[in-house]
Motif scaffolding. Sequence first.
Motif, short mmCIF file in Angstrom:
data_model
loop_
_atom_site.label_atom_id
_atom_site.label_comp_id
_atom_site.label_asym_id
_atom_site.label_seq_id
_atom_site.Cartn_x
_atom_site.Cartn_y
_atom_site.Cartn_z
N ILE A 25 -7.16 -3.47 7.28
CA ILE A 25 -6.98 -2.77 8.64
C ILE A 25 -6.45 -3.54 9.67
CG2 ILE A 25 -7.51 -0.83 10.13
CD1 ILE A 25 -9.60 0.25 7.87
N GLY A 26 -5.10 -3.02 10.42
CA GLY A 26 -4.82 -3.60 11.63
C GLY A 26 -3.43 -4.37 11.58
N ASP A 27 -2.82 -4.30 10.26
CA ASP A 27 -1.54 -4.71 10.07
C ASP A 27 -0.59 -3.74 9.69
OD1 ASP A 27 0.65 -6.77 10.07
OD2 ASP A 27 -0.97 -8.02 10.34
N ASP A 28 0.67 -3.89 9.51
CA ASP A 28 1.60 -2.85 8.79
C ASP A 28 1.27 -2.57 7.29
OD1 ASP A 28 3.17 -2.41 10.98
OD2 ASP A 28 4.39 -4.40 10.55
N ALA A 29 0.58 -3.51 6.55
CA ALA A 29 0.22 -3.29 5.33
C ALA A 29 -1.04 -4.38 4.85
CB ALA A 29 1.46 -3.47 4.30
N ALA A 30 -1.51 -3.86 3.84
CA ALA A 30 -2.79 -4.89 3.57
C ALA A 30 -2.36 -5.85 2.45
CB ALA A 30 -3.85 -4.17 3.01
N LEU A 31 -3.12 -6.89 2.37
CA LEU A 31 -2.79 -8.00 1.54
C LEU A 31 -3.96 -8.32 0.60
CD1 LEU A 31 -1.00 -10.72 3.81
CD2 LEU A 31 0.07 -9.15 2.15
N LEU A 32 -4.01 -7.93 -0.65
CA LEU A 32 -4.92 -7.96 -1.70
C LEU A 32 -4.60 -8.75 -2.72
CD1 LEU A 32 -4.98 -3.91 -1.59
CD2 LEU A 32 -6.28 -5.61 -0.13
N MET A 33 -5.70 -9.38 -3.28
CA MET A 33 -5.30 -10.08 -4.69
C MET A 33 -6.22 -9.74 -5.83
SD MET A 33 -4.10 -13.10 -5.72
CE MET A 33 -3.55 -13.76 -4.27
N PRO A 34 -5.51 -9.04 -6.56
CA PRO A 34 -6.30 -8.62 -7.79
C PRO A 34 -6.79 -9.75 -8.67
CG PRO A 34 -4.12 -7.42 -7.79
CD PRO A 34 -4.15 -8.56 -6.75
N PRO A 35 -7.83 -9.67 -9.63
CA PRO A 35 -8.34 -10.84 -10.38
C PRO A 35 -7.36 -11.01 -11.49
CG PRO A 35 -9.58 -8.70 -10.79
CD PRO A 35 -8.83 -8.49 -9.51
N ALA A 36 -7.40 -11.90 -11.99
CA ALA A 36 -6.65 -12.55 -13.04
C ALA A 36 -7.20 -11.63 -14.51
CB ALA A 36 -6.55 -13.98 -13.36
N GLY A 37 -6.16 -11.43 -15.39
CA GLY A 37 -6.68 -10.76 -16.49
C GLY A 37 -7.13 -9.35 -16.57
N HIS A 38 -6.74 -8.66 -15.50
CA HIS A 38 -7.24 -7.44 -15.09
C HIS A 38 -5.97 -6.39 -14.86
CE1 HIS A 38 -11.01 -9.07 -14.94
NE2 HIS A 38 -11.76 -7.87 -14.81
N GLU A 39 -5.94 -5.31 -15.12
CA GLU A 39 -4.98 -4.24 -14.78
C GLU A 39 -5.31 -3.49 -13.63
OE1 GLU A 39 -2.68 -2.81 -18.66
OE2 GLU A 39 -4.97 -2.16 -18.96
N LEU A 40 -4.31 -3.11 -12.71
CA LEU A 40 -4.87 -2.15 -11.42
C LEU A 40 -4.92 -0.88 -11.84
CD1 LEU A 40 -5.55 -2.93 -8.48
CD2 LEU A 40 -3.04 -2.68 -8.15
N ALA A 41 -5.80 -0.14 -11.56
CA ALA A 41 -6.00 1.36 -11.75
C ALA A 41 -5.94 1.99 -10.28
CB ALA A 41 -7.19 1.59 -12.38
N VAL A 42 -4.96 2.83 -10.15
CA VAL A 42 -4.59 3.52 -8.75
C VAL A 42 -4.60 5.08 -8.89
CG1 VAL A 42 -3.01 3.44 -7.05
CG2 VAL A 42 -3.25 1.33 -8.43
N CYS A 43 -5.37 5.53 -8.03
CA CYS A 43 -5.33 7.05 -8.08
C CYS A 43 -5.14 7.65 -6.63
CB CYS A 43 -6.38 7.50 -8.79
SG CYS A 43 -8.02 7.05 -8.23
N VAL A 44 -4.90 8.99 -6.42
CA VAL A 44 -4.78 9.33 -4.91
C VAL A 44 -5.04 10.96 -5.27
CG1 VAL A 44 -2.28 9.79 -5.15
CG2 VAL A 44 -3.40 9.91 -3.01
N ASP A 45 -5.91 11.53 -4.18
CA ASP A 45 -6.20 12.91 -4.23
C ASP A 45 -5.91 13.41 -2.84
OD1 ASP A 45 -6.91 14.53 -6.54
OD2 ASP A 45 -8.30 13.00 -7.16
N THR A 46 -5.43 14.53 -2.64
CA THR A 46 -5.56 15.27 -1.48
C THR A 46 -6.22 16.29 -1.38
OG1 THR A 46 -3.14 14.38 -1.09
CG2 THR A 46 -3.99 16.17 0.19
N LEU A 47 -7.13 16.52 -0.15
CA LEU A 47 -8.14 17.59 0.19
C LEU A 47 -7.60 18.34 1.27
CD1 LEU A 47 -11.85 16.14 -0.60
CD2 LEU A 47 -10.16 17.20 -2.15
N VAL A 48 -7.42 19.79 1.10
CA VAL A 48 -6.94 20.59 2.07
C VAL A 48 -7.99 21.41 2.54
CG1 VAL A 48 -5.10 22.26 2.93
CG2 VAL A 48 -4.44 20.17 1.47
N GLU A 49 -8.20 21.80 3.84
CA GLU A 49 -9.23 22.81 4.28
C GLU A 49 -8.98 24.02 3.89
OE1 GLU A 49 -11.69 23.55 8.16
OE2 GLU A 49 -9.62 23.54 8.28
N GLY A 50 -9.90 24.85 3.29
CA GLY A 50 -9.70 26.22 2.90
C GLY A 50 -9.08 26.33 1.31
N VAL A 51 -8.83 25.18 0.92
CA VAL A 51 -8.16 25.04 -0.47
C VAL A 51 -9.31 24.54 -1.40
CG1 VAL A 51 -6.41 24.38 -2.20
CG2 VAL A 51 -5.74 25.15 0.10
N HIS A 52 -9.40 22.98 -0.99
CA HIS A 52 -10.39 22.06 -1.82
C HIS A 52 -11.61 22.08 -1.04
CE1 HIS A 52 -6.04 20.67 -2.41
NE2 HIS A 52 -6.32 20.78 -3.64
#
Length: 328
Positions: A25-52
């Motif tokens: 946190i603190g720059d325009d984007a994060a810099l991350l290093m996935p480990p060798a030999g692994h796939e990256l699993a990515v998911c996103v969820d949105t919660l809205v008041e009164g709905v979720h």
Amino acid sequence: MGEFDLIEIIRARTAQGRDDVHLGIGDDAALLMPPAGHELAVCVDTLVEGVHFPVGTAPEDLGWKALAVNLSDLAAMGATPAWALLALTLPAADARYVERFADGFAQLARAHKLALVGGDTTQGPLGVSVTVLGFVPEGRALRRAGARPGDVVCVTGTLGDAAAGLRCLDRGDPQADRLLNAPPGTREYLLARLNRPTPRVAAGLALRGTASACIDVSDGLLADLGHLCAAGGVGAEIDAATLPMSSALLTLFDDAARLAFALAGGDDYELCFSVPPDRMAHATADLARLGCGVTRIGRIVEGDGVRVRDVRGQTLAPPRRGWEHFAA
């Protein structure tokens, strides 16, 4: 109190060191290093008041749940959580609300050694979006596709508690007075299952190489098992009498309500998975060691769709099959 003050509150309260976060946190984007030999699993969820989540949900609970629903998706893939992004929309710049929200988020994040590496804050109706990233060894991810006729259908934990907890908050329910005067601890247990679900991350890791297909139960058992069946081109038969239910659910609700909650209530965040019969003992032993429990509830069959059978083998017709956005 401005946007960057709120961001600093979140950063300070959710700090989690990881060597694979080169810039957080603190720059325009994060810099991350996935480990060798692994796939990256990515998911996103949105919660809205009164709905979720109900209006008036405690910010600590919302922080926890916003992360938990995403960790549950990673669990269904057999992935290990690593990083998260948070987008928080608030009606006003309320520092105390953000502190409490961040504390709930951080409590669950630290339990999984997950680092918050970026995100956004903005003004508007209360809502939160979380993106979670995790690792899975290449080629080892659990998927929805893969179930075959003859496989056993199982679930972790118990079903229907969260939907029952939501019903406990409905002051317009004809049984509201009875629910408010429930035996000590029962109503509170169901509300905790609604507000602070337990993502089955360890169970997902244990099922890698054992389960033939897996999905988390977020929209309801029938709906989510239906997705698993559609992905594999198969059908499923469920035995209603075998559905695992908590003592709180059994105490407060009648047979019809319990069955409706367990089949279509949603928000359980348990894992539903298929497993070949010759691997069933292995799966049961592994999950028993983790303490989350596993219940055999049915079987994968030829055809399509999910059918529910009663103790006499008769097909039931549940009035609902689960949650669906934009449904008429």
